[in-house]
Scaffold this motif. Structure first.
Motif, PDB file in Angstrom:
ATOM      1  N   ALA A 186       2.182   1.758  -3.410  1.00 25.46           N
ATOM      2  CA  ALA A 186       1.131   2.190  -4.340  1.00 25.46           C
ATOM      3  C   ALA A 186       0.534   3.522  -3.913  1.00 25.46           C
ATOM      4  CB  ALA A 186       0.037   1.127  -4.412  1.00 25.46           C
ATOM      5  N   ARG A 187       1.119   4.122  -2.872  1.00 28.49           N
ATOM      6  CA  ARG A 187       0.631   5.416  -2.355  1.00 28.49           C
ATOM      7  C   ARG A 187      -0.841   5.356  -1.972  1.00 28.49           C
ATOM      8  NH1 ARG A 187       4.737   8.706  -0.718  1.00 28.49           N
ATOM      9  NH2 ARG A 187       6.266   9.043  -2.359  1.00 28.49           N
ATOM     10  N   LEU A 188      -1.180   4.340  -1.190  1.00 34.25           N
ATOM     11  CA  LEU A 188      -2.540   4.254  -0.642  1.00 34.25           C
ATOM     12  C   LEU A 188      -2.416   4.195   0.869  1.00 34.25           C
ATOM     13  CD1 LEU A 188      -4.094   1.566  -3.045  1.00 34.25           C
ATOM     14  CD2 LEU A 188      -4.717   3.992  -2.957  1.00 34.25           C
ATOM     15  N   ALA A 191       0.843  -1.201   0.000  1.00 32.48           N
ATOM     16  CA  ALA A 191       0.000   0.000   0.000  1.00 32.48           C
ATOM     17  C   ALA A 191       0.879   1.252   0.000  1.00 32.48           C
ATOM     18  CB  ALA A 191      -0.926  -0.009   1.212  1.00 32.48           C
ATOM     19  N   ARG A 192       1.948   1.200   0.750  1.00 36.96           N
ATOM     20  CA  ARG A 192       2.845   2.360   0.793  1.00 36.96           C
ATOM     21  C   ARG A 192       3.465   2.583  -0.589  1.00 36.96           C
ATOM     22  NH1 ARG A 192       5.496   1.018   5.215  1.00 36.96           N
ATOM     23  NH2 ARG A 192       7.349   0.312   4.118  1.00 36.96           N
TER      24      ARG A 192
END
Lengths: 494, 110
Positions: free
Chosen positions: B31-33, B28-29
């Motif tokens: 993928a910038r989520l 997630a980090r």
């Protein structure tokens, strides 16, 4: 006279050219029909009242002056999926990310509609970014199926299929990545055609999975499908994946083909598509449609596409992988949603994306990022690309050795209930099991309505052809349409 | 309703090396989520099932099979290098969340 909203686009053309009714009257009839049932069915994200009325006036002027020399769609309403950019008209992708996005340019297909005189009547609802099989994943709420308001219309292009089924427009533009045109067509009793990969430009179409995405028509008749396909096909300099190949006169060639026998045509029935879990009514309907073709002179051939069951896992690796890359552009900087009260650039990216994308979109970005990440790339992504080759080879071999077209179910079931599959993403994915193989191979496919199941819900028949075999699809689909057992204009006038 | 045309029984016997909450947080980090604890927990189940399902492909032999990343064999599509009309600055400004002095404004970077 029959209600204007029940007419086929081909009949509308005749009426407009002969002066039986005007484009303004036709547009008004459709806007009234949207007024009657649009809010309940929730098939539109935006309705272009003013723009459509203005365009209709211009169309009437043109019709008066040029009559039958007017372009084919002059004065005919067309609904457009809200994933296709329309200059000056809000394009949301059914996402909070683009909730207020007004594009500064139009998709090539939208320009083609306008050049052909078509009237964009509204932007249709769908699963956010095309990711879903039910049109439930939208910030505007779920689209309802006209045949049963408790049920989904399929997806992702559910709004377009419903707009056509409900007489809100005779034609709609949609997109299909893994079945998003064909499955909603089947669920709502309309025709849906996914053209060959490269047949239609994707410039200005919001990207989901670029090796799969394709734009295609929804319509109530095969004739109308041919008309819209002809209007949007062809090479576009702005999409380097569009193929430079002459566009046949799909509509007039179909009129000739209607008079021909199907003698010599080999129709393949792939055994892997008739598997456990296929509803009995669906199977019976498909087999009956095959018989129709046999009676018309075609030869039915049992074929095998051995890697069919691998298509869905391949699709759910490749499509999320490409989506994770495509959706990286939504960074909250240049356009789209931006979070507020930010302390750093990193926070801007993360919060804008997490607030802007819905759950399913985020799930797919995560799957895609995972299968592309170091350590998993070979096991998942590369493996999927290799199995994709095997799936393509299955089709190649079938078309080279055994058959000219393939006939199969579109989907294992008819329309399911709203909320029925929402608790399991994987079960929702299984909706695509019979549509993803052709998507991965880039083949053209059509869903044509044939009969109703015991619950009174429509069943579509899927036909597949080799690359650029749209003409044979239209020809064969029209034979099935002739014998269809129900009236798909039932909800076009209430 | 039954839509399972593919056997899902493997779900009950998922392997031990399925995706972990820590991996999800890391992905997630990348993928910038932004994912909170509860979301990571839900995702662990959903992504675990999905990855287990797509992981079935490992059973298919692909020795010597070439990879397909696009279905047509077209490549190197060129066009003449001619200047054409593009978007105007005002049009870009109109769709930007925060635009000032001909550029996109973001929080202080350094």
């Amino acid at each position: 006279m029959e209600a204007l909203t029940k007419l086929s686009a081909a009949k509308m053309r005749e009426g407009l050219v002969s002066g039986e009714f005007s484009a303004v009257e036709l547009t008004e009839a459709h806007l009234n029909q949207i007024e009657r049932s649009g809010a309940e069915l929730n098939d539109f994200n935006s309705i272009c009242n003013n723009e459509a009325n203005e365009a209709a006036k211009i169309a009437d002027k043109k019709l008066k002056e040029e009559k039958e020399n007017c372009p084919t769609l002059t004065g005919i309403p067309v609904a457009v999926k809200d994933m296709l950019l329309t200059k000056g008209i809000r394009t949301t992708c059914s996402s909070k990310m683009l909730e207020n996005f007004i594009p500064p340019y139009s998709a090539t297909v939208v320009e083609k509609i306008e050049q052909n005189g078509g009237i964009v009547i509204g932007k249709t609802n769908h699963d956010e970014f095309g990711m879903g099989a039910s049109s439930e994943h939208s910030i505007f709420g779920p689209v309802k199926n006209p045949w049963d308001h408790q049920r989904v219309p399929g997806g992702s292009s559910g709004g377009s299929a419903v707009a056509v089924a409900a007489g809100h427009a005779p034609l709609a533009l949609s997109t299909d990545t893994g079945g998003s045109i064909r499955q909603p067509a089947s669920f709502t009793g309309v025709v849906g055609l996914k053209p060959t990969y490269g047949r239609v430009s994707r410039y200005g179409v919001i990207a989901f999975a670029s090796s799969l995405d394709q734009v295609g028509p929804h319509a109530r008749t095969v004739d109308d499908t041919a008309i819209l396909l002809e209007a949007i096909s062809g090479r576009d300099e702005k999409d380097s994946t569009s193929i430079d190949l002459e566009v046949p006169s799909y509509f007039s060639n179909l009129q000739t083909a209607k008079k021909e026998s199907l003698k010599g045509l080999r129709v393949g029935l792939p055994k892997e598509y008739f598997v456990d879990g296929l509803e009995a009514d669906v199977e019976a309907s498909i087999r009956e449609a095959a018989k129709v073709l046999e009676e018309e002179g075609a030869e039915l051939v049992d074929i095998s596409l051995p890697h069919t069951s691998a298509a869905l896992p391949v699709y759910y690796i490749i499509a999320p992988a490409e989506a994770s890359s495509n959706l990286a552009r939504y960074d909250g900087v240049r356009y789209g949603h931006r979070a507020e009260n930010l302390k750093s650039l990193g926070e801007l990216y993360e919060r804008s994306r997490s607030e802007g994308f819905g759950d399913e979109v985020q799930r797919r970005i995560l799957i895609g990022s995972y299968v592309l990440s170091a350590g998993y790339f070979d096991a998942f992504y590369n493996k999927a690309l290799q199995v994709r080759t095997l799936i393509i080879d299955d089709f190649k071999s079938a078309f080279q050795n055994s058959c000219d077209v393939i006939l199969a179910p579109v989907c294992p079931s008819t329309a399911f209930k709203i909320g029925e599959l929402s608790n399991s993403p994987l079960k929702m994915y299984l909706q695509d099991v019979l549509t993803t193989p052709a998507s991965l191979a880039g083949l053209p496919g059509i869903s044509v309505p044939y009969s109703l199941d015991s619950k009174g819900l429509p069943i579509g028949v899927q036909l597949l052809a080799p690359h650029f075999g749209e003409e044979i699809l239209l020809k064969v689909a029209e034979r099935i349409e002739r014998k269809a057992s129900f009236d798909n204009t039932k909800f076009c006038k209430e | 309703m039954t839509v399972q045309t593919i056997n899902l029984s493997f779900l009950s016997t998922m392997s031990a090396d399925k995706i972990s909450k820590e991996q999800i947080t890391k992905i997630a980090r990348l993928a910038r989520l932004k994912i909170d604890e509860q979301e990571a927990q839900d995702l662990e189940k959903d992504l675990g099932e999905i990855l287990e399902y797509v992981g079935q492909l490992s059973e298919i032999s692909t020795k010597g099979v070439k990879a397909t990343s696009q279905v047509h064999s077209v490549e190197n599509i060129f066009r003449s290098d001619i200047k054409k009309e593009s978007l105007k600055t005002e049009e870009i400004e109109a769709i930007a969340p925060d635009f000032s002095g001909g550029g996109f404004r973001v929080p202080k970077v350094i």
